[in-house]
Design a protein around this motif. Sequence first.
Motif, mmCIF file in Angstrom:
data_model
loop_
_atom_site.group_PDB
_atom_site.id
_atom_site.type_symbol
_atom_site.label_atom_id
_atom_site.label_comp_id
_atom_site.label_asym_id
_atom_site.label_seq_id
_atom_site.Cartn_x
_atom_site.Cartn_y
_atom_site.Cartn_z
ATOM 1 N N LEU A 18 4.313 2.924 -17.364
ATOM 2 C CA LEU A 18 3.266 3.509 -16.516
ATOM 3 C C LEU A 18 3.148 2.800 -15.166
ATOM 4 O O LEU A 18 2.604 3.367 -14.229
ATOM 5 N N LYS A 19 3.676 1.567 -15.079
ATOM 6 C CA LYS A 19 3.626 0.842 -13.809
ATOM 7 C C LYS A 19 4.305 1.633 -12.700
ATOM 8 O O LYS A 19 3.958 1.507 -11.536
ATOM 9 N N ALA A 20 5.285 2.441 -13.081
ATOM 10 C CA ALA A 20 6.018 3.223 -12.085
ATOM 11 C C ALA A 20 5.201 4.420 -11.591
ATOM 12 O O ALA A 20 5.594 5.072 -10.629
ATOM 13 N N TYR A 21 4.117 4.714 -12.295
ATOM 14 C CA TYR A 21 3.313 5.896 -11.932
ATOM 15 C C TYR A 21 1.843 5.508 -11.800
ATOM 16 O O TYR A 21 1.041 5.836 -12.664
ATOM 17 N N PRO A 22 1.522 4.802 -10.722
ATOM 18 C CA PRO A 22 0.131 4.331 -10.590
ATOM 19 C C PRO A 22 -0.851 5.500 -10.598
ATOM 20 O O PRO A 22 -0.550 6.565 -10.057
ATOM 21 N N GLY A 23 -1.978 5.295 -11.224
ATOM 22 C CA GLY A 23 -3.019 6.324 -11.215
ATOM 23 C C GLY A 23 -2.872 7.367 -12.293
ATOM 24 O O GLY A 23 -3.722 8.232 -12.434
ATOM 25 N N GLU A 112 -0.311 12.402 -17.653
ATOM 26 C CA GLU A 112 -1.395 13.208 -17.134
ATOM 27 C C GLU A 112 -1.284 13.144 -15.617
ATOM 28 O O GLU A 112 -1.146 12.061 -15.054
ATOM 29 N N GLN A 113 -1.299 14.266 -14.984
ATOM 30 C CA GLN A 113 -1.202 14.256 -13.530
ATOM 31 C C GLN A 113 -2.526 13.794 -12.944
ATOM 32 O O GLN A 113 -3.582 14.124 -13.457
#
Length: 121
Positions: A18-23, A112-113
Amino acid sequence: MHEMSIVEALLDAIQQELKAYPGTTAQVVHVRYGQLRLIVPETLQFCFAAATRETSLAGCRLELEEVPATARCEQCRQEFPVAEEWFLCPTCGTMAALVTGRELELVNLELEQPQPVECVS
Ligand SMILES: [Zn+2]
């Protein structure tokens, strides 16, 4: 209950991804595990839900897939299913090597977007 330590390992791996997709956070997590890990899926689900309840992963669904254990004989190349940690080839009696059955891998995450930001003019 060794499922709890498995959940901790999974959560580490999920946080890394998830670090690659902050937020964003994960809604569904697909995990593949080997039969020889002797995981009880219901227990793993329970531990996962308990461990994530107070986190950003609360409500995340865990999809589990069990991989059957197989071994391959070095002598005659036969592959056969196994149910224990050590095994002899049923054909020639040679000690065989495990091919599958010990895995524990994160296959993928459904993210989740993030909420679209409304531009107020
Ligand atoms: Zn053999």
